[in-house]
Design an enzyme around this catalytic site. Structure first.
Site, PDB file in Angstrom:
ATOM      1  N   TYR A   1       0.837  -1.193   0.000  1.00  0.00           N
ATOM      2  CA  TYR A   1       0.000   0.000   0.000  1.00  0.00           C
ATOM      3  C   TYR A   1       0.875   1.247   0.000  1.00  0.00           C
ATOM      4  O   TYR A   1       1.948   1.273   0.607  1.00  0.00           O
ATOM      5  CB  TYR A   1      -0.885   0.050   1.248  1.00  0.00           C
ATOM      6  CG  TYR A   1      -2.034  -0.915   1.243  1.00  0.00           C
ATOM      7  CD1 TYR A   1      -3.231  -0.609   0.605  1.00  0.00           C
ATOM      8  CD2 TYR A   1      -1.939  -2.138   1.906  1.00  0.00           C
ATOM      9  CE1 TYR A   1      -4.303  -1.483   0.613  1.00  0.00           C
ATOM     10  CE2 TYR A   1      -3.000  -3.028   1.928  1.00  0.00           C
ATOM     11  CZ  TYR A   1      -4.174  -2.699   1.278  1.00  0.00           C
ATOM     12  OH  TYR A   1      -5.233  -3.572   1.291  1.00  0.00           O
TER      13      TYR A   1
ATOM     14  N   TYR B   1      -0.280 -10.128   0.646  1.00  0.00           N
ATOM     15  CA  TYR B   1       0.768  -9.619   1.530  1.00  0.00           C
ATOM     16  C   TYR B   1       0.633 -10.264   2.918  1.00  0.00           C
ATOM     17  O   TYR B   1      -0.449 -10.682   3.326  1.00  0.00           O
ATOM     18  CB  TYR B   1       0.708  -8.092   1.638  1.00  0.00           C
ATOM     19  CG  TYR B   1      -0.611  -7.534   2.129  1.00  0.00           C
ATOM     20  CD1 TYR B   1      -0.919  -7.459   3.488  1.00  0.00           C
ATOM     21  CD2 TYR B   1      -1.553  -7.051   1.226  1.00  0.00           C
ATOM     22  CE1 TYR B   1      -2.110  -6.940   3.942  1.00  0.00           C
ATOM     23  CE2 TYR B   1      -2.760  -6.525   1.667  1.00  0.00           C
ATOM     24  CZ  TYR B   1      -3.025  -6.472   3.023  1.00  0.00           C
ATOM     25  OH  TYR B   1      -4.224  -5.954   3.458  1.00  0.00           O
TER      26      TYR B   1
ATOM     27  N   ARG C   1      -2.877 -12.114   3.552  1.00  0.00           N
ATOM     28  CA  ARG C   1      -4.159 -11.679   3.017  1.00  0.00           C
ATOM     29  C   ARG C   1      -4.266 -12.092   1.558  1.00  0.00           C
ATOM     30  O   ARG C   1      -3.332 -11.908   0.783  1.00  0.00           O
ATOM     31  CB  ARG C   1      -4.301 -10.144   3.085  1.00  0.00           C
ATOM     32  CG  ARG C   1      -4.437  -9.517   4.448  1.00  0.00           C
ATOM     33  CD  ARG C   1      -5.625  -9.975   5.271  1.00  0.00           C
ATOM     34  NE  ARG C   1      -6.845 -10.287   4.566  1.00  0.00           N
ATOM     35  CZ  ARG C   1      -7.760  -9.401   4.163  1.00  0.00           C
ATOM     36  NH1 ARG C   1      -7.577  -8.118   4.371  1.00  0.00           N
ATOM     37  NH2 ARG C   1      -8.861  -9.801   3.570  1.00  0.00           N
TER      38      ARG C   1
ATOM     39  N   HIS D   1      -7.144  -8.519  -2.667  1.00  0.00           N
ATOM     40  CA  HIS D   1      -8.462  -7.951  -2.394  1.00  0.00           C
ATOM     41  C   HIS D   1      -8.467  -6.457  -2.688  1.00  0.00           C
ATOM     42  O   HIS D   1      -7.424  -5.814  -2.763  1.00  0.00           O
ATOM     43  CB  HIS D   1      -8.879  -8.187  -0.939  1.00  0.00           C
ATOM     44  CG  HIS D   1      -7.969  -7.533   0.061  1.00  0.00           C
ATOM     45  ND1 HIS D   1      -6.774  -8.080   0.456  1.00  0.00           N
ATOM     46  CD2 HIS D   1      -8.073  -6.352   0.745  1.00  0.00           C
ATOM     47  CE1 HIS D   1      -6.176  -7.297   1.328  1.00  0.00           C
ATOM     48  NE2 HIS D   1      -6.934  -6.226   1.514  1.00  0.00           N
TER      49      HIS D   1
ATOM     50  N   HIS E   1     -10.600  -2.944  -1.297  1.00  0.00           N
ATOM     51  CA  HIS E   1     -11.520  -2.364  -0.322  1.00  0.00           C
ATOM     52  C   HIS E   1     -12.549  -1.489  -1.039  1.00  0.00           C
ATOM     53  O   HIS E   1     -12.208  -0.754  -1.975  1.00  0.00           O
ATOM     54  CB  HIS E   1     -10.755  -1.503   0.680  1.00  0.00           C
ATOM     55  CG  HIS E   1      -9.757  -2.264   1.495  1.00  0.00           C
ATOM     56  ND1 HIS E   1     -10.058  -2.813   2.717  1.00  0.00           N
ATOM     57  CD2 HIS E   1      -8.449  -2.558   1.257  1.00  0.00           C
ATOM     58  CE1 HIS E   1      -8.993  -3.407   3.207  1.00  0.00           C
ATOM     59  NE2 HIS E   1      -7.994  -3.267   2.342  1.00  0.00           N
TER      60      HIS E   1
END
Length: 238
Positions: A107, A146, A156, A159, A161
């Site tokens: 991110y 990640y 995870r 995905h 959000h």
């Protein structure tokens, strides 16, 4: 809405429980006391309202809206779908916001300490308004998995959000979209906190080759239902 003009009550028994010990952060942030029942006010069922002039030309194009020296690295994709109310009616003018990691699972955020590289041409966030038939679409790069500090070796799944503002604050939804065929899905304590398998499947976007662009981008379809028995599910703890 029901006959009184109120939104149908959310059935919390079919949503993920706020307290799910396998997902460690839910232990501290889940409510300790019984939830209060508050009558919906006029503002709860009539706002917010968004207009097309609030959306930039590249807001729904994550391939270009942060690019500086070229396009971002990774698997190009299109995500599209419809936003519906609890009676399966399309919702126009709904603000759909989305944010994600880059192709390496990183991110663009100061608190992300994963050793994967930042992509200088990828910001990882955008937004769109639904059209008259409730459709939205955006272009992006497929995010990478990640690691996260839940258990010793938890990862995870890929995905995205989502934050959705319906036609009233009572339709507010924050959730995540996963990708068909990802082997990490069955290991994810966050997703598997949802007890109903059908509900979990509604968070997994199927590949949509009919919407793909040959020699350019694959496509995934993610339809979103705000409230009701067929509603799209909240993130754990919301």
């Amino acid at each position: 809405m029901d006959k009184t003009g109120q939104y149908y009550q959310r059935d919390r028994l079919i949503h993920p429980p706020a307290y799910t010990p396998g997902y460690k952060t839910s232990v501290l942030r889940s409510p300790r006391l019984a939830l209060l029942s508050v009558e919906q006010s006029l503002s709860d069922i009539t706002g917010p309202v968004f207009g097309a002039d609030e959306i930039g030309l590249l807001d729904n194009d994550l391939l270009r809206n942060y690019a500086k020296t070229g396009e971002p690295i990774g698997e190009r994709m299109i995500v599209h779908g419809r936003v519906l109310d609890q009676d399966a009616r399309p919702l126009a003018g709904v603000l759909v916001e989305f944010w994600q990691a880059n192709a390496s699972g990183k991110y663009r955020h100061v608190n992300d300490t994963y050793k994967a590289a930042i992509d200088p041409n990828f910001g990882g966030c955008g937004r769109a308004l639904t059209d008259a038939n409730g459709f939205y679409t955006f272009r992006s790069i497929k995010p990478g998995p990640y690691p996260w500090r839940n258990r010793l070796n938890d990862w995870r799944p890929a995905h995205i959000h989502f934050s959705i503002f319906g036609h009233g604050f009572s339709q507010r939804l924050i959730t995540q979209m996963y990708f068909e065929g990802d082997p990490l899905i069955r290991h994810c304590p966050m997703l598997n906190g949802i007890p109903d398998d059908g509900a979990r499947q509604r968070l997994i976007a199927p590949l949509d080759l009919n919407a793909s662009i040959p020699l350019d981008s694959l496509a995934y379809r993610f339809d979103i239902v705000l409230r009701g028995r067929r509603g799209t599910y909240f993130e754990n703890g919301q």
